[in-house]
Design a protein around this motif. Structure first.
Motif, PDB file in Angstrom:
ATOM      1  N   LEU A 191      16.245 -90.082  -8.087  1.00 40.04           N
ATOM      2  CA  LEU A 191      17.148 -89.179  -7.369  1.00 40.04           C
ATOM      3  C   LEU A 191      17.566 -89.829  -6.055  1.00 40.04           C
ATOM      4  O   LEU A 191      18.749 -89.850  -5.686  1.00 40.04           O
ATOM      5  N   PHE A 213      16.901 -80.669  -1.282  1.00 36.94           N
ATOM      6  CA  PHE A 213      16.972 -82.106  -1.510  1.00 36.94           C
ATOM      7  C   PHE A 213      15.769 -82.813  -0.882  1.00 36.94           C
ATOM      8  O   PHE A 213      15.131 -83.669  -1.506  1.00 36.94           O
ATOM      9  N   THR A 216      12.745 -82.374  -3.056  1.00 33.34           N
ATOM     10  CA  THR A 216      12.803 -83.047  -4.347  1.00 33.34           C
ATOM     11  C   THR A 216      12.705 -84.556  -4.201  1.00 33.34           C
ATOM     12  O   THR A 216      12.216 -85.254  -5.090  1.00 33.34           O
TER      13      THR A 216
ATOM     14  N   ILE B 117      24.479 -74.331   4.509  1.00 35.18           N
ATOM     15  CA  ILE B 117      23.506 -75.181   3.802  1.00 35.18           C
ATOM     16  C   ILE B 117      22.117 -74.639   4.096  1.00 35.18           C
ATOM     17  O   ILE B 117      21.401 -75.111   4.985  1.00 35.18           O
ATOM     18  N   GLY B 119      18.858 -72.128   2.034  1.00 34.05           N
ATOM     19  CA  GLY B 119      18.422 -71.411   0.850  1.00 34.05           C
ATOM     20  C   GLY B 119      16.952 -71.669   0.621  1.00 34.05           C
ATOM     21  O   GLY B 119      16.332 -72.470   1.324  1.00 34.05           O
ATOM     22  N   VAL B 137      23.355 -76.199   8.892  1.00 35.74           N
ATOM     23  CA  VAL B 137      24.754 -76.638   8.849  1.00 35.74           C
ATOM     24  C   VAL B 137      25.607 -75.591   8.128  1.00 35.74           C
ATOM     25  O   VAL B 137      25.191 -75.020   7.116  1.00 35.74           O
ATOM     26  N   ILE B 139      29.342 -75.583   6.521  1.00 31.16           N
ATOM     27  CA  ILE B 139      30.512 -76.410   6.228  1.00 31.16           C
ATOM     28  C   ILE B 139      31.745 -75.519   6.080  1.00 31.16           C
ATOM     29  O   ILE B 139      31.699 -74.498   5.386  1.00 31.16           O
ATOM     30  N   ARG B 166      30.428 -78.140  10.364  1.00 31.78           N
ATOM     31  CA  ARG B 166      30.939 -79.406   9.830  1.00 31.78           C
ATOM     32  C   ARG B 166      32.235 -79.093   9.091  1.00 31.78           C
ATOM     33  O   ARG B 166      32.333 -78.042   8.460  1.00 31.78           O
ATOM     34  N   MET B 168      35.260 -80.473   6.346  1.00 33.71           N
ATOM     35  CA  MET B 168      35.664 -81.484   5.363  1.00 33.71           C
ATOM     36  C   MET B 168      36.597 -80.841   4.346  1.00 33.71           C
ATOM     37  O   MET B 168      36.732 -79.608   4.314  1.00 33.71           O
ATOM     38  N   HIS B 176      30.161 -84.383  -2.643  1.00 33.98           N
ATOM     39  CA  HIS B 176      28.925 -84.651  -1.905  1.00 33.98           C
ATOM     40  C   HIS B 176      27.807 -83.701  -2.308  1.00 33.98           C
ATOM     41  O   HIS B 176      26.675 -84.115  -2.524  1.00 33.98           O
ATOM     42  N   PHE B 179      25.752 -84.427  -5.334  1.00 42.28           N
ATOM     43  CA  PHE B 179      24.696 -85.432  -5.190  1.00 42.28           C
ATOM     44  C   PHE B 179      23.524 -84.946  -4.348  1.00 42.28           C
ATOM     45  O   PHE B 179      22.367 -85.165  -4.710  1.00 42.28           O
ATOM     46  N   VAL B 180      23.791 -84.321  -3.212  1.00 45.17           N
ATOM     47  CA  VAL B 180      22.672 -83.989  -2.312  1.00 45.17           C
ATOM     48  C   VAL B 180      22.100 -82.589  -2.531  1.00 45.17           C
ATOM     49  O   VAL B 180      21.126 -82.226  -1.876  1.00 45.17           O
ATOM     50  N   SER B 184      19.717 -82.309  -7.400  1.00 40.93           N
ATOM     51  CA  SER B 184      18.289 -82.025  -7.147  1.00 40.93           C
ATOM     52  C   SER B 184      17.808 -80.860  -7.999  1.00 40.93           C
ATOM     53  O   SER B 184      16.680 -80.864  -8.492  1.00 40.93           O
ATOM     54  N   TRP B 227      22.751 -70.641 -10.296  1.00 41.93           N
ATOM     55  CA  TRP B 227      22.929 -72.073 -10.561  1.00 41.93           C
ATOM     56  C   TRP B 227      23.768 -72.407 -11.790  1.00 41.93           C
ATOM     57  O   TRP B 227      24.465 -73.422 -11.797  1.00 41.93           O
TER      58      TRP B 227
END
Lengths: 282, 282
Positions: A191, A213, A216, B117, B119, B137, B139, B166, B168, B176, B179-180, B184, B227
């Motif tokens: 990962l 993350f 994990t 971000i 949980g 954070v 976003i 943040r 974006m 992103h 992946f992060v 996981s 999920w």
């Protein structure tokens, strides 16, 4: 029990000594680490009272706490040389090859095959903590092959450390550990790699990473010097565990491709029960 | 700002309200949850002051905190019906499809695309905690498309909650996060599945699981209702992340088969740097 010699003064060997010194302050600890910095740190931190490469002849217990692929060489060497009143215990994460390597050894009864289920992602003597082993499981393999009197010293130590004993055969140990420990480490390392590879052209990706993350990927900080040898020693079981894991991931991916999200949800629902099982183990 | 209406009174919606009530006690919170038990719990726990399916006309901010695949329907419905002084914010984990769904909406400027971000692996109003969002954070995507006056209310709220902003674009966000965060969760769920499948005929396997396994498999306790929709909404990026992950795992397995443990160790060494990167983020 007056003298213990520890070979490998890292996280486990160091934590073992720090805890046992509190419980049994009269024991003298000698020890060695092939890494001169670790050996020096272990003395400064009070993990050993005296550094020496070879144990004194009157050593009661020799602890082997080095990487998994070095253990059989060390075990045979020390079994060859110790007198009849010394017990050798190893702390290795794999047991099958090691036990096989000494099955026919004339002093097999002076060896106890052990595995403390404890660790962190950190390594070396500075990571050692006196409470690391407290209330943790200590697995003993082939316990019937160890001399009953010498085994008494091991039980004394493990009781003083407040550890919970479990017994199983070496083959079963390695098969189970591949699934509940070694696979976790590979999943975490890969990962980490997957995200790091992506990050090369994607800056600040970690700013968006939450606690999930971090949890994990935590094991991806683990020592390669410890974990590559575990992969080597537990090759057969690791390949089985990894293949099943990859197959489950591929099936999950196929369900996303097929947009079968109902089936994904019902599968995740079934896996949720792992929470109850883990909580039971507390 | 006098009235906030929250749709979805689970972990995030609930934690948002509990924290903001402490910071701004004069705001009245109304809200709704499609699950009657959650709606009842949210009232008992003081997450909302009044339960109602539809927000009052004088509501300043509507928060959408429901599963990712329900957000575009709800967002369009409420944009259609709100007056000019109401801002709608969503807390969804995916942003690209959602932002696209309202690009042409005449009231697009009344929507702020957000993602806190934060949980845990638990869900529902009982899992809500007043400090969940603190210092985390938040976003914001496509911030330039939100009305500057309405956006002021969002900044007020986020500052009161002590969150770090943040910015974006939505496509970048989803790529992103795959992946992060999202990867996981899949790696953890499939790790749980692999061990549970094995456990069917292997009793007591969890007795041997250490803290490393618990940490790596923690996210497998997460809510499928949250999920599975994220997999649906972030399909394209999840397929890329999963394919890279599976490919890395397969290469790792191939190195074990080839007994190339030196290369395994050097690879793990490179991945270790993720520790420094994560620690930097603290």
């Amino acid at each position: 029990m007056k003298k213990i010699h520890i070979i490998g003064l890292g996280l486990l060997g160091g934590s073992f000594s720090l805890a046992l010194k509190q419980a049994k302050p009269d024991i003298k600890f000698t020890g060695f680490d092939a890494n001169p910095k670790n050996l020096e740190d272990a003395q400064i931190l009070g993990i050993i009272d005296e550094a020496k490469e070879e144990p004194d002849a009157d050593t009661d217990v020799i602890i082997l706490a080095t990487p998994a692929n070095t253990l059989s060489g060390l075990l045979i060497k020390y079994l060859d040389q110790v007198g009849p009143n010394t017990l050798i215990i190893d702390f290795g994460s794999t047991k099958e090859n090691l036990c096989k390597a000494v099955t026919e050894h004339p002093k097999r009864a002076q060896y106890l095959a052990g595995h403390p289920i404890a660790g962190t992602e950190y390594s070396g003597p500075k990571a050692a903590k006196a409470d690391l082993l407290d209330k943790k499981v200590f697995i003993i393999c082939e316990m019937e092959l160890t001399d009953v009197h010498l085994k008494g010293m091991a039980y004394d130590i493990l009781e003083a450390l407040n550890m919970k004993l479990r017994f199983m055969d070496a083959e079963e140990h390695d098969r189970h550990l591949a699934f509940v420990s070694h696979l976790s480490h590979v999943s975490s390392f890969m990962l980490g790699k997957t995200v790091l590879d992506k990050m090369e052209d994607e800056k600040n990706i970690f700013d968006m990473a939450g606690s999930g993350f971090a949890s994990t990927v935590r094991l991806a900080k683990s020592s390669p010097a410890m974990w590559a040898p575990i992969m080597e020693e537990n090759k057969k079981n690791m390949l089985e565990a990894l293949s099943l894991y990859i197959s489950n991931l591929s099936k999950f991916r196929d369900k996303i491709i097929a947009e079968d999200f109902e089936s994904l949800a019902s599968e995740m629902q079934k896996i949720n029960k792992i929470g109850d099982i883990l909580d039971l183990g507390k």
